[in-house]
Scaffold this motif. Structure first.
Motif, PDB file in Angstrom:
ATOM      1  N   HIS A 125       0.849  -1.295  -0.097  1.00  0.00           N
ATOM      2  CA  HIS A 125      -0.196   0.053  -0.021  1.00  0.00           C
ATOM      3  C   HIS A 125       1.101   1.269   0.049  1.00  0.00           C
ATOM      4  O   HIS A 125       0.455   2.412   0.512  1.00  0.00           O
ATOM      5  CB  HIS A 125      -0.909  -0.009   1.306  1.00  0.00           C
ATOM      6  N   LEU A 127       3.032   4.101  -2.152  1.00  0.00           N
ATOM      7  CA  LEU A 127       3.000   4.584  -3.406  1.00  0.00           C
ATOM      8  C   LEU A 127       4.208   4.398  -4.372  1.00  0.00           C
ATOM      9  O   LEU A 127       5.337   3.880  -3.997  1.00  0.00           O
ATOM     10  CB  LEU A 127       3.124   6.391  -3.304  1.00  0.00           C
ATOM     11  N   HIS A 139      -2.346  -0.642  -3.665  1.00  0.00           N
ATOM     12  CA  HIS A 139      -3.237   0.269  -3.297  1.00  0.00           C
ATOM     13  C   HIS A 139      -3.022   0.918  -2.163  1.00  0.00           C
ATOM     14  O   HIS A 139      -3.279   1.197  -0.975  1.00  0.00           O
ATOM     15  CB  HIS A 139      -4.659  -0.537  -2.935  1.00  0.00           C
ATOM     16  N   PRO A 140      -2.260   2.453  -2.483  1.00  0.00           N
ATOM     17  CA  PRO A 140      -1.730   3.029  -1.507  1.00  0.00           C
ATOM     18  C   PRO A 140      -2.987   3.875  -0.816  1.00  0.00           C
ATOM     19  O   PRO A 140      -2.950   4.399   0.531  1.00  0.00           O
ATOM     20  CB  PRO A 140      -1.226   4.295  -2.473  1.00  0.00           C
ATOM     21  N   GLU A 141      -4.294   3.702  -1.321  1.00  0.00           N
ATOM     22  CA  GLU A 141      -5.485   4.397  -0.643  1.00  0.00           C
ATOM     23  C   GLU A 141      -5.808   3.643   0.725  1.00  0.00           C
ATOM     24  O   GLU A 141      -6.689   3.858   1.395  1.00  0.00           O
ATOM     25  CB  GLU A 141      -6.553   4.574  -1.601  1.00  0.00           C
ATOM     26  N   ILE A 142      -5.498   2.222   0.699  1.00  0.00           N
ATOM     27  CA  ILE A 142      -5.683   1.097   1.803  1.00  0.00           C
ATOM     28  C   ILE A 142      -4.749   1.512   2.747  1.00  0.00           C
ATOM     29  O   ILE A 142      -3.524   1.395   2.738  1.00  0.00           O
ATOM     30  CB  ILE A 142      -5.651  -0.177   1.246  1.00  0.00           C
ATOM     31  N   SER A 143      -5.317   1.423   4.115  1.00  0.00           N
ATOM     32  CA  SER A 143      -4.740   1.883   5.239  1.00  0.00           C
ATOM     33  C   SER A 143      -3.350   0.984   5.748  1.00  0.00           C
ATOM     34  O   SER A 143      -2.441   1.166   6.591  1.00  0.00           O
ATOM     35  CB  SER A 143      -5.249   2.095   6.469  1.00  0.00           C
ATOM     36  N   THR A 178      -2.395   2.160  11.783  1.00  0.00           N
ATOM     37  CA  THR A 178      -3.437   3.210  11.765  1.00  0.00           C
ATOM     38  C   THR A 178      -3.205   4.013  13.177  1.00  0.00           C
ATOM     39  O   THR A 178      -3.971   4.703  13.735  1.00  0.00           O
ATOM     40  CB  THR A 178      -4.625   2.844  11.608  1.00  0.00           C
ATOM     41  N   ASN A 184      -5.593   7.389   9.247  1.00  0.00           N
ATOM     42  CA  ASN A 184      -6.055   6.552   7.856  1.00  0.00           C
ATOM     43  C   ASN A 184      -6.985   5.587   8.285  1.00  0.00           C
ATOM     44  O   ASN A 184      -6.792   4.433   7.642  1.00  0.00           O
ATOM     45  CB  ASN A 184      -4.614   6.219   7.503  1.00  0.00           C
ATOM     46  N   LYS A 187     -12.376   4.896   7.092  1.00  0.00           N
ATOM     47  CA  LYS A 187     -13.338   4.389   5.850  1.00  0.00           C
ATOM     48  C   LYS A 187     -13.919   2.958   6.491  1.00  0.00           C
ATOM     49  O   LYS A 187     -13.416   2.322   7.473  1.00  0.00           O
ATOM     50  CB  LYS A 187     -12.561   3.827   4.872  1.00  0.00           C
ATOM     51  N   THR A 294      -3.703  17.078   6.818  1.00  0.00           N
ATOM     52  CA  THR A 294      -3.332  17.118   5.555  1.00  0.00           C
ATOM     53  C   THR A 294      -1.940  17.326   5.378  1.00  0.00           C
ATOM     54  O   THR A 294      -1.500  17.379   4.013  1.00  0.00           O
ATOM     55  CB  THR A 294      -4.224  17.844   4.591  1.00  0.00           C
ATOM     56  N   HIS A 310       3.217   7.235   3.709  1.00  0.00           N
ATOM     57  CA  HIS A 310       1.841   7.714   3.509  1.00  0.00           C
ATOM     58  C   HIS A 310       1.940   8.949   3.956  1.00  0.00           C
ATOM     59  O   HIS A 310       2.709   9.734   4.527  1.00  0.00           O
ATOM     60  CB  HIS A 310       1.004   6.711   4.520  1.00  0.00           C
TER      61      HIS A 310
END
Length: 342
Positions: A125, A127, A139-143, A178, A184, A187, A294, A310
């Motif tokens: 996960h 980048l 999948h970088p969007e997954i924690s 997390t 992160n 979801k 952010t 991340h």
């Protein structure tokens, strides 16, 4: 129900490669953390449950607070048993590369994995993955990578083969990557997965206690010293820095894992949104970065410390003295002021 993020074509490929494999090796990045250890052991227990021969090989030793995990004591440490590990890697017909996106992240194992004739599957996960695997599930969007391992097992239609040992490892990685579900982790899929892991029989309270509340006297004193004597605050940039030299680590009989979570401590200070922790290793400075909101610490890691990660949790390395690493951080802060003041 979970969203389906892994393409069906990759599920079919992975299923086929596992079915055809007789000897499987599972590897993760150097200085393995909870997600690296959790994902490798989670996959190991799953493969064992479907009668596949698998071995977990990691570049160097695990932190003490992860040794409670089922199967942890059977992990092969590459730096200690290099010849035997190389034999297993050469013998393997399938290699899983978990929780790393580039071969340099496995340190001294790099050439052995690169030159191995086995098919390779990446599950990660981070980048910008390098293309060195036959199947790249990125999948970088997954924690956490552990979450991806859970998804992979379910999508292959083998949820019933996910036993409590596998579930315990997967939950540990999800929890640690997390910050105990403090970043992160917004979801809903994450909490659906936790529910399913609890149903499998995990004791999430015990896992938390083992990982986060099992301390030695030396560890507590080291962390107290680091916060009281070595923490530097930069209020104008909403940032903080902690550093520990090798001499200071030795003074408190440092063992691997004793500084885990230290980088997060300054983030509990009001208005601090970025924290860095420098730990002196042999030949380099280990860099850990954390943030709130952010602020992209992965940019700092990639642009200044030969690393990445991340948005809120990244790491890297600095090749120089501790004083030079500290000065580097002080000088780069003005470059990111637009993020720090958001």
């Amino acid at each position: 129900m979970m969203s389906k993020i892994i393409p069906e074509s990759q599920i079919t490929q992975v299923n086929k490669l596992i079915d055809e494999a007789d000897h499987i090796v599972i590897v993760c990045h150097v200085s393995p953390d909870g997600d690296a250890v959790g994902s490798t052991l989670g996959l190991y227990h799953f493969l064992s449950a479907i009668d596949k021969e698998a071995t977990v090989i990691v570049p160097d030793a695990l932190p003490d607070n992860l040794l409670f995990l089922p199967g942890a004591k059977d992990i092969l440490i590459y730096s200690r048993y290099t010849d035997f590990a190389n034999e297993l890697i050469q013998k393997a017909d399938l290699i899983f590369c978990l929780d790393f996106n580039a071969l340099k992240r496995i340190d001294m194992m790099e050439l052995a994995i690169k030159n191995a004739g086995a098919k390779k599957i990446m599950v990660d996960h981070h980048l910008d993955p390098e293309q060195f695997c036959n199947v790249t599930i990125s999948h970088p969007e997954i924690s956490s990578t552990c979450e991806l391992v859970f998804r992979l097992i379910c999508r292959m239609g083998m949820f019933d083969d996910l036993n409590v040992q596998c579930a315990t490892a997967i939950y540990t990685g999800m929890m640690t990557d997390t910050g105990n579900f403090t970043y992160n982790s917004n979801k809903s899929d994450i909490y659906f997965i936790i529910e399913e892991l609890v149903k499998k029989g995990i004791d999430k309270d015990k896992i938390y206690a083992k990982v986060c509340n099992t301390n030695s006297v030396d560890k507590l004193r080291l962390n107290g010293y680091a916060v009281s004597q070595k923490m530097e605050i930069f209020p104008e940039y909403r940032a903080a820095m902690i550093s520990l030299t090798r001499e200071e680590l030795n003074r408190y009989h440092y063992r691997k894992g004793d500084s885990e979570g230290l980088v997060n401590v300054p983030l509990s200070i009001e208005n601090i949104v970025c924290s860095v922790f420098f730990r002196e290793e042999t030949g380099f400075i280990k860099v850990s970065l954390r943030s709130k909101g952010t602020f992209p610490v992965n940019k700092i890691a990639a642009e200044h410390f030969n690393g990445g990660g991340h948005l809120n949790a990244s790491g890297g390395e600095f090749f120089g003295t501790m004083e030079e690493a500290q000065e580097c951080f002080r000088k780069l802060l003005p470059l990111y002021v637009r993020y720090l003041k958001d």
